[in-house]
Design a protein around this motif. Structure first.
Motif, PDB file in Angstrom:
ATOM      1  N   PHE A 176     -12.744  13.533  27.034  1.00  5.85           N
ATOM      2  CA  PHE A 176     -11.273  12.682  27.614  1.00  5.85           C
ATOM      3  C   PHE A 176     -10.363  13.469  27.733  1.00  5.85           C
ATOM      4  O   PHE A 176      -9.851  13.683  29.177  1.00  5.85           O
ATOM      5  CB  PHE A 176     -10.541  11.392  26.786  1.00  5.85           C
ATOM      6  CG  PHE A 176     -11.108  10.324  26.792  1.00  5.85           C
ATOM      7  CD1 PHE A 176     -11.865   9.807  28.147  1.00  5.85           C
ATOM      8  CD2 PHE A 176     -12.332   9.322  25.983  1.00  5.85           C
ATOM      9  CE1 PHE A 176     -12.343   8.528  27.926  1.00  5.85           C
ATOM     10  CE2 PHE A 176     -12.693   8.625  25.741  1.00  5.85           C
ATOM     11  CZ  PHE A 176     -12.839   7.769  27.555  1.00  5.85           C
ATOM     12  N   VAL A 177     -10.136  15.015  26.948  1.00 10.70           N
ATOM     13  CA  VAL A 177      -8.831  15.768  27.231  1.00 10.70           C
ATOM     14  C   VAL A 177      -9.490  17.082  28.415  1.00 10.70           C
ATOM     15  O   VAL A 177      -8.328  17.279  29.272  1.00 10.70           O
ATOM     16  CB  VAL A 177      -8.796  16.210  25.942  1.00 10.70           C
ATOM     17  CG1 VAL A 177      -8.068  17.994  25.931  1.00 10.70           C
ATOM     18  CG2 VAL A 177      -8.304  16.213  24.560  1.00 10.70           C
ATOM     19  N   ALA A 229      -7.253  17.325  31.474  1.00  8.77           N
ATOM     20  CA  ALA A 229      -6.894  17.938  32.653  1.00  8.77           C
ATOM     21  C   ALA A 229      -7.377  18.810  33.689  1.00  8.77           C
ATOM     22  O   ALA A 229      -6.268  18.666  34.522  1.00  8.77           O
ATOM     23  CB  ALA A 229      -7.459  19.303  31.385  1.00  8.77           C
ATOM     24  N   ILE A 230      -8.615  18.315  34.367  1.00  6.93           N
ATOM     25  CA  ILE A 230      -9.299  18.234  35.345  1.00  6.93           C
ATOM     26  C   ILE A 230      -8.117  17.481  36.431  1.00  6.93           C
ATOM     27  O   ILE A 230      -7.746  17.983  37.442  1.00  6.93           O
ATOM     28  CB  ILE A 230     -10.403  17.949  35.418  1.00  6.93           C
ATOM     29  CG1 ILE A 230     -11.272  19.027  34.766  1.00  6.93           C
ATOM     30  CG2 ILE A 230     -10.766  18.105  37.002  1.00  6.93           C
ATOM     31  CD1 ILE A 230     -12.617  19.001  34.675  1.00  6.93           C
ATOM     32  N   ILE A 231      -7.400  16.125  36.220  1.00  2.76           N
ATOM     33  CA  ILE A 231      -6.871  15.364  37.120  1.00  2.76           C
ATOM     34  C   ILE A 231      -5.489  16.329  37.168  1.00  2.76           C
ATOM     35  O   ILE A 231      -5.303  16.296  38.163  1.00  2.76           O
ATOM     36  CB  ILE A 231      -6.914  13.816  36.604  1.00  2.76           C
ATOM     37  CG1 ILE A 231      -8.607  13.418  36.912  1.00  2.76           C
ATOM     38  CG2 ILE A 231      -6.531  13.182  37.563  1.00  2.76           C
ATOM     39  CD1 ILE A 231      -9.147  12.086  36.443  1.00  2.76           C
ATOM     40  N   PHE A 232      -5.121  16.285  35.674  1.00  2.00           N
ATOM     41  CA  PHE A 232      -3.937  16.694  36.215  1.00  2.00           C
ATOM     42  C   PHE A 232      -3.856  18.221  36.750  1.00  2.00           C
ATOM     43  O   PHE A 232      -3.147  18.254  37.392  1.00  2.00           O
ATOM     44  CB  PHE A 232      -3.407  17.449  34.485  1.00  2.00           C
ATOM     45  CG  PHE A 232      -2.188  17.892  34.214  1.00  2.00           C
ATOM     46  CD1 PHE A 232      -0.636  17.208  34.445  1.00  2.00           C
ATOM     47  CD2 PHE A 232      -1.866  19.044  33.904  1.00  2.00           C
ATOM     48  CE1 PHE A 232      -0.003  17.650  35.010  1.00  2.00           C
ATOM     49  CE2 PHE A 232      -0.536  19.169  34.202  1.00  2.00           C
ATOM     50  CZ  PHE A 232       1.120  18.506  33.898  1.00  2.00           C
ATOM     51  N   ILE A 233      -4.828  18.803  36.880  1.00  2.00           N
ATOM     52  CA  ILE A 233      -4.291  19.916  38.195  1.00  2.00           C
ATOM     53  C   ILE A 233      -5.107  20.093  39.306  1.00  2.00           C
ATOM     54  O   ILE A 233      -4.413  20.109  39.790  1.00  2.00           O
ATOM     55  CB  ILE A 233      -5.580  21.302  37.157  1.00  2.00           C
ATOM     56  CG1 ILE A 233      -5.620  21.959  35.620  1.00  2.00           C
ATOM     57  CG2 ILE A 233      -5.895  22.060  37.917  1.00  2.00           C
ATOM     58  CD1 ILE A 233      -6.786  22.872  35.057  1.00  2.00           C
TER      59      ILE A 233
END
Length: 108
Positions: free
Chosen positions: A12-13, A17-21
């Motif tokens: 999940f983390v 993180a990928i979506i946030f980037i």
């Protein structure tokens, strides 16, 4: 084999993180930035071009159903343009066309 709680949380983390980037890259890679603010008896709309823009069309609303339309074509990278019209708390409708046929409309 049983998947543990730690592995699930790690997955999940990583996904978060990928979506946030991707979201950050979208916001920092926009071809323009817009700002609208009311200064006394006038509204000032500014647009900073980070890439060449084919066309910008702004529809400012003020008073009782009164509207004013601004249009500017062939804005070059690095140009900053301003449109000034009577003070208004109504949002302005903006249509930005980066390339012919590729336009986006939003309110600010």
């Amino acid at each position: 084999m049983e998947i543990g709680f730690i592995e699930v949380m790690l997955a999940f983390v990583i996904v978060f993180a990928i979506i946030f980037i991707i979201i950050l890259l979208f916001f920092f890679n926009r071809p323009y930035s817009c700002n609208r603010k009311v200064e006394g008896d006038k509204t000032v709309f500014t647009l900073d071009a980070k890439k060449d823009i084919a066309n910008v069309d702004i529809l400012g609303k003020f008073g009782r159903n009164e509207k004013i339309n601004f249009q500017r074509k062939d804005i070059k990278k690095g140009e900053k343009i301003e449109f000034v019209y009577p003070a208004s708390t109504e949002p302005a409708s903006v249509t930005v066309e980066i390339e012919k046929g590729n336009s986006k409309t939003f309110e600010i």
